[in-house]
Design a protein around this motif. Structure first.
Motif, mmCIF file in Angstrom:
data_model
loop_
_atom_site.group_PDB
_atom_site.id
_atom_site.type_symbol
_atom_site.label_atom_id
_atom_site.label_comp_id
_atom_site.label_asym_id
_atom_site.label_seq_id
_atom_site.Cartn_x
_atom_site.Cartn_y
_atom_site.Cartn_z
ATOM 1 N N GLU A 1 -0.763 -0.155 22.848
ATOM 2 C CA GLU A 1 0.653 0.282 22.564
ATOM 3 C C GLU A 1 0.627 0.809 21.190
ATOM 4 O O GLU A 1 1.294 1.499 21.200
ATOM 5 N N THR A 2 0.232 -0.297 20.607
ATOM 6 C CA THR A 2 0.492 0.185 18.915
ATOM 7 C C THR A 2 -0.928 -0.073 18.249
ATOM 8 O O THR A 2 -1.639 -1.077 18.792
ATOM 9 N N GLU A 3 -1.242 0.403 17.190
ATOM 10 C CA GLU A 3 -2.445 0.125 16.663
ATOM 11 C C GLU A 3 -2.155 0.295 15.022
ATOM 12 O O GLU A 3 -1.266 1.091 14.484
ATOM 13 N N VAL A 4 -2.861 -0.679 14.065
ATOM 14 C CA VAL A 4 -2.575 -0.412 12.724
ATOM 15 C C VAL A 4 -3.543 0.405 12.081
ATOM 16 O O VAL A 4 -4.827 0.777 12.303
ATOM 17 N N PHE A 5 -2.914 1.215 11.076
ATOM 18 C CA PHE A 5 -3.757 2.400 10.703
ATOM 19 C C PHE A 5 -4.627 1.872 9.567
ATOM 20 O O PHE A 5 -4.017 1.130 8.588
ATOM 21 N N GLU A 6 -6.055 1.814 9.627
ATOM 22 C CA GLU A 6 -7.267 1.137 8.636
ATOM 23 C C GLU A 6 -7.636 2.045 7.650
ATOM 24 O O GLU A 6 -8.029 3.314 8.226
ATOM 25 N N PHE A 7 -7.715 1.731 6.634
ATOM 26 C CA PHE A 7 -8.177 2.909 5.286
ATOM 27 C C PHE A 7 -9.576 2.576 5.161
ATOM 28 O O PHE A 7 -10.043 1.798 4.339
ATOM 29 N N HIS A 8 -10.581 2.925 6.110
ATOM 30 C CA HIS A 8 -11.846 2.631 5.903
ATOM 31 C C HIS A 8 -12.650 3.942 6.085
ATOM 32 O O HIS A 8 -12.293 5.290 6.406
ATOM 33 N N PHE A 9 -13.943 3.996 5.586
ATOM 34 C CA PHE A 9 -14.800 5.220 5.467
ATOM 35 C C PHE A 9 -16.263 5.142 6.236
ATOM 36 O O PHE A 9 -17.300 5.313 5.611
ATOM 37 N N GLY A 10 -16.196 4.471 7.483
ATOM 38 C CA GLY A 10 -17.483 4.311 8.067
ATOM 39 C C GLY A 10 -18.111 3.129 7.791
ATOM 40 O O GLY A 10 -17.656 2.117 7.439
ATOM 41 N N THR B 1 0.573 5.286 6.070
ATOM 42 C CA THR B 1 0.286 4.135 5.221
ATOM 43 C C THR B 1 -0.696 3.039 5.756
ATOM 44 O O THR B 1 -0.434 2.479 6.750
ATOM 45 N N PRO B 2 -1.601 2.638 4.990
ATOM 46 C CA PRO B 2 -2.398 1.808 5.450
ATOM 47 C C PRO B 2 -1.894 0.311 5.552
ATOM 48 O O PRO B 2 -1.072 -0.056 4.955
ATOM 49 N N GLY B 3 -2.279 -0.258 6.650
ATOM 50 C CA GLY B 3 -1.759 -1.588 7.319
ATOM 51 C C GLY B 3 -0.406 -1.391 8.009
ATOM 52 O O GLY B 3 0.070 -2.453 8.440
ATOM 53 N N PRO C 1 0.726 -1.307 0.113
ATOM 54 C CA PRO C 1 -0.153 0.142 0.035
ATOM 55 C C PRO C 1 0.875 1.168 0.071
ATOM 56 O O PRO C 1 1.899 1.363 0.692
ATOM 57 N N SER C 2 0.477 2.262 -0.777
ATOM 58 C CA SER C 2 1.090 3.409 -0.756
ATOM 59 C C SER C 2 0.545 4.383 0.164
ATOM 60 O O SER C 2 -0.545 4.417 0.550
ATOM 61 N N PRO C 3 1.508 5.380 0.856
ATOM 62 C CA PRO C 3 0.992 6.416 1.836
ATOM 63 C C PRO C 3 -0.059 7.391 1.341
ATOM 64 O O PRO C 3 -0.172 7.612 0.100
ATOM 65 N N VAL C 4 -0.899 7.881 2.014
ATOM 66 C CA VAL C 4 -2.063 8.604 1.788
ATOM 67 C C VAL C 4 -2.154 9.723 2.857
ATOM 68 O O VAL C 4 -1.595 9.902 3.920
ATOM 69 N N THR D 1 7.428 0.994 12.002
ATOM 70 C CA THR D 1 8.279 0.405 10.915
ATOM 71 C C THR D 1 9.529 1.036 10.781
ATOM 72 O O THR D 1 10.452 0.536 10.715
ATOM 73 N N ILE D 2 9.419 2.330 10.458
ATOM 74 C CA ILE D 2 10.654 2.987 10.186
ATOM 75 C C ILE D 2 11.122 3.889 11.381
ATOM 76 O O ILE D 2 12.237 4.623 11.201
ATOM 77 N N ARG D 3 10.464 3.593 12.418
ATOM 78 C CA ARG D 3 10.963 4.257 13.782
ATOM 79 C C ARG D 3 11.014 5.684 13.621
ATOM 80 O O ARG D 3 12.094 6.449 13.887
ATOM 81 N N ARG D 4 10.074 6.225 12.980
ATOM 82 C CA ARG D 4 10.176 7.883 12.779
ATOM 83 C C ARG D 4 8.763 8.513 13.195
ATOM 84 O O ARG D 4 7.816 7.881 12.892
ATOM 85 N N GLN D 5 8.779 9.814 13.562
ATOM 86 C CA GLN D 5 7.767 10.496 13.892
ATOM 87 C C GLN D 5 7.024 11.125 12.533
ATOM 88 O O GLN D 5 7.563 11.459 11.604
ATOM 89 N N VAL D 6 5.869 10.643 12.454
ATOM 90 C CA VAL D 6 4.701 11.168 11.150
ATOM 91 C C VAL D 6 4.068 12.094 11.595
ATOM 92 O O VAL D 6 3.385 12.951 10.616
ATOM 93 N N TRP D 7 3.810 12.460 12.792
ATOM 94 C CA TRP D 7 2.943 13.496 13.334
ATOM 95 C C TRP D 7 3.718 14.110 14.666
ATOM 96 O O TRP D 7 3.824 13.572 15.555
#
Length: 401
Positions: free
Chosen positions: A245-254, A226-228, A170-173, A280-286
């Motif tokens: 502690e961690t959670e997967v980003f899901e690409f969903h719309f309700g 990035t989804p998943g 999956p590609s980043p969004v 995965t990359i140990r980097r701040q995205v927000w």
């Protein structure tokens, strides 16, 4: 909605109506009226837009853009994606909310649906639009895809949603981090924050409506996810608890928008600092954001520095000035007597008193004993007989001290 019984692909590039758009492609922003659905969907927002003339108009809540041929009324709402709706479409998945759009006089000639994709150079052909009507689905090829919208010309309205070709990996969004503060109960010793990770084109109004009991805390929410992928929410002070502690980003719309993380922090803390880490990359995205736990909800408006006084408060506050300046005492007394708010005896006493100051002092005895309803009627009569005096006292009260 029924399962699609047939599928076809259409190219809408040549549909008439393109000439009705303004040459300059100027887009006006509007804020729609929000109505509630019927008994079945009473918790669902229904958006209403009354277009005044031809042009392009963008909804401030959903980012939908309507291309209008003329004035008209548009009604729209989000509906649930049914996974079965895309059966037979190949490797395609939802890429935005599904919108049910209705125009009462067929004045719409074009529609721009928001997306949250991040494109490589020239790689915009992964998006299309699914058009559902009467249990059928058609894949519509866009007229144009920009960095923010999928543009298409249309003849008929029903249900539309952006779809995309599945890409592996999956590609980043473009995404958003939304923060809500739960109400504090009497015995609660911790503030609880709900943190949502959602695609950028999910309308904030939809999420807020599902969590109306919570306060939305405004902050810069845009980020790239990035989804998943696994993400970790970091919080300062360190004594705060984040779950999970961690959670997967899901690409969903309700249709449901549940919090991704919960944060528990002592009620004595007036603020926290939140950030989001890609595991995965140990980097701040927000990057770290300061979150004030005393933030007000969007429904609460800033109170003016000088609150408008009630009629009763006005009479109490300006008693001295009214005694000195009111000259139409008998006209006011006539009005109060007509509504049985003063006695005949008091009216007779006021009538024989001189000067006006003694008359109004006597009348104030009835106001003091009569309560707010008598003071409110006094105020109404005062405004009717001496409007300049009322305006003068109102303006004095509103001046900064």
């Amino acid at each position: 909605m029924e399962i699609p019984c047939w599928i076809r692909t259409i190219d809408v590039c040549g549909i008439e109506g393109r000439n009705t758009r303004r040459a300059a492609e100027n887009t006006e922003v509007f804020t729609p009226k929000i109505l509630k659905g019927n008994d079945k969907d009473k918790h669902k927002n229904v958006y209403r837009f009354e277009c005044p003339y031809a042009g392009q108009f963008r909804c401030s809540l959903t980012s939908l853009v309507f291309v209008m041929k003329r004035e008209g009324k548009v009604s729209y709402k989000t509906v649930s994606w049914d996974p079965r709706l895309l059966d037979g479409l190949g490797e395609m998945s939802p890429a935005g909310p599904l919108y049910d759009i209705d125009c009462f006089d067929e004045s719409i000639s074009g529609l721009h649906l928001p997306h949250c994709e991040i494109f490589s150079e020239g790689d915009t052909d992964c998006l299309a639009v699914a058009h559902f009507t009467d249990g059928n689905v058609a894949i519509m090829n866009p007229r144009k895809v920009t960095e923010t919208h999928v543009k298409m010309d249309i003849k008929h309205l029903s249900i539309f949603g952006v779809i995309k070709r599945m890409i592996f990996p999956p590609s980043p969004v473009i995404a958003q981090v939304l923060v809500f503060l739960r109400p504090l109960t009497e015995r609660q010793r911790e503030n609880i924050l709900d943190v949502h990770l959602l695609p950028w084109n999910v309308p904030l109004s939809e999420v807020k409506d599902q969590h109306a009991e919570n306060k939305h805390i405004k902050t810069s929410s845009k980020c790239c996810l990035t989804p998943g992928t696994d993400y970790h929410l970091c919080c300062q002070p360190e004594r705060a608890i984040v779950q999970p502690e961690t959670e997967v980003f899901e690409f969903h719309f309700g249709p449901n928008y549940h919090p991704t993380f919960e944060v528990f922090v002592n009620v004595r803390n007036t603020e926290v600092t939140l950030s989001l880490m890609d595991n995965t990359i140990r980097r701040q995205v927000w990057r770290p954001r300061r979150i004030l736990l005393t933030a007000t909800s969007d429904q609460e408006v800033d109170r003016p520095a000088h609150r408008q006084l009630t009629e009763s408060e006005f009479v109490k506050k300006h008693r001295h000035h009214l005694i000195q300046k009111v000259s139409s005492v008998m006209a006011i007394a006539d009005g109060l007597l007509a509504k049985n708010m003063i006695t005949d005896e008091l009216y007779s006493e006021v009538e024989v008193k001189e000067p006006h100051q003694k008359q109004i002092r006597l009348l104030f005895k009835a106001l003091d004993s009569g309560g707010d309803s008598v003071k409110a009627e006094f105020y109404r009569l005062l405004k009717e007989n001496e409007p300049r005096l009322v305006d003068e006292l109102d303006s004095e009260a509103s001046r900064p001290q």
